[in-house]
Scaffold this motif. Structure first.
Motif, short mmCIF file in Angstrom:
data_model
loop_
_atom_site.label_atom_id
_atom_site.label_comp_id
_atom_site.label_asym_id
_atom_site.label_seq_id
_atom_site.Cartn_x
_atom_site.Cartn_y
_atom_site.Cartn_z
N ALA A 18 -51.74 26.32 11.65
CA ALA A 18 -51.63 25.64 11.37
C ALA A 18 -51.65 25.31 9.54
O ALA A 18 -52.83 26.05 9.65
N LEU A 52 -47.65 21.45 16.85
CA LEU A 52 -48.72 22.88 16.52
C LEU A 52 -49.05 23.97 17.36
O LEU A 52 -49.43 24.54 16.93
N GLN A 97 -51.88 18.65 9.36
CA GLN A 97 -51.73 19.54 10.40
C GLN A 97 -52.55 19.84 11.55
O GLN A 97 -52.84 19.64 12.68
#
Length: 375
Positions: free
Chosen positions: A270, A260, A290
């Protein structure tokens, strides 16, 4: 270490929770949102349209929770500028130094270039703040038109219908949920909705809206529909406005790798605005995942995001709708279809391994099937 997170919904809140688990005592976690409410379950906002649910009912972590976990939550504070070279973020109130920064400010509603969209009583629903205006207008309305027959559009229509409003859904595709269903499943869902007094028009090319001050009609290519309230649900666009002039790689969203990480050191993204492997998910579960992984990586742990198997479960007017896995209609896959008058099941397999499914109605083996696909 100063951890700064822009956005306090699924991705931002889950990242903050992970960092809080792994922080040193001197570390600071600051999280900013332009909303007045703390972390709430945004998918349930739609239920507030029926009047049966209030925003307070869907709050996951209130302001006291953030304080107890020593997370500095800044409500109603919109970040307006990023200074990457000096590791600063700025709002109208102040500027803040960071060591690691996470963009988790999500997406906005995409509105096509319809004519007359500036008329009163035409809305989008993305945040809790949108609800007050929509519900006030709904109290005076009789005929509602939802432009967009996707997952959110159908749930919106159902909740307006529950509130006693005459509701019509307009879908530009030839059948409902073309991203999640095939034509037979979409047609079956439409017939079920019609039986529940939700009017559906497919192949509906919306041109715009007319009215004196408030909306009075929705103009389609071949007809006009009376409406005194319109809700537009035609997709999302990544909220990348903060990075438009920065040295951070973007495409449809902010481009990230499996950690990420963005293209700029110590800056992460994210959720709805993060683009991983050319994919933007735009739904709650991968945003949570995420955010969790970004929080772990930011706080020094080894973790990777490797993608997400798309899975949609919807219940509209008591109708069970499931779409999961690879539904690529052009691939050389095996398909098995179970169909009766009220239920439709399609199972998609690759070399006898189940990789996707569509269900409209009831299927006794549903949980077993979904578990096999998710393996």
């Amino acid at each position: 270490m100063n951890y700064v997170i822009i956005g306090a919904s699924a991705a931002g809140a889950s990242a903050a929770k992970e960092i809080a688990k792994n922080r040193d005592e001197s570390d600071q976690i600051l999280i900013f949102t332009d909303e007045t409410y703390p972390f709430y379950y945004r998918p349930r906002l739609i239920e507030c349209l029926s009047g049966e649910v209030e925003v307070e009912d869907i709050i996951i972590n209130d302001a006291e929770w953030f304080a107890e976990h020593d997370i500095d939550l800044h409500l109603s504070e919109k970040i307006t500028e990023i200074d990457l070279e000096n590791s600063l973020i700025k709002s109208a109130k102040n500027s803040y130094q960071y060591d690691k920064l996470l963009f988790a400010n999500g997406s906005t509603c995409f509105v096509p270039p319809f004519s007359g969209v500036e008329l009163d009583n035409i809305f989008t629903l993305k945040k809790a703040a949108d609800l007050k205006e929509i519900n006030a207008a709904a109290q005076q309305a009789k005929k509602v038109v939802v432009v967009g027959g996707g997952l959110l559009g159908l749930e919106m229509a159902y909740n307006f219908n529950k509130a006693g409003l005459e509701t019509t859904v307009l879908e530009v595709a030839d059948y409902l949920l073309p991203m999640q269903l095939d034509e037979k499943a979409g047609d079956l869902l439409e017939s079920k909705l019609q039986k529940n007094n939700i009017k559906v028009i497919t192949g509906a090319k919306t041109k715009g809206f007319t009215g004196k001050k408030k909306v009075e009609k929705v103009i389609l290519e071949n007809e006009e529909i009376a409406a005194d309230l319109v809700l537009i649900s035609t997709g999302i666009k990544c909220d990348t406005c903060l990075v438009e002039d920065l040295d951070i790689k973007t495409n449809k969203g902010i481009v990230v790798n499996e950690k990420l990480e963005t293209s700029f050191p110590n800056v992460y993204a994210a959720g709805d605005l993060a683009e991983y492997d050319n994919q933007i998910y735009g739904i709650w579960p991968p945003a949570l995942e995420q955010g969790r992984i970004a929080g772990q990586v930011m706080s020094g742990l080894e973790s990777e995001f490797t993608g997400y198997v798309p899975s949609h479960r919807l219940k509209v007017a008591g109708i069970n709708v499931v779409s999961i896995g690879n539904l690529n209609k052009d691939g050389n896959y095996q398909e098995k279809v179970l169909l009766d008058d009220d239920n439709y099941v399609k199972v998609i397999a690759d070399n006898d391994q189940k990789i996707g499914a569509i269900i409209v109605g009831q299927y006794s083996e549903q949980n077993k099937l979904l578990a096999e696909i998710k393996k």
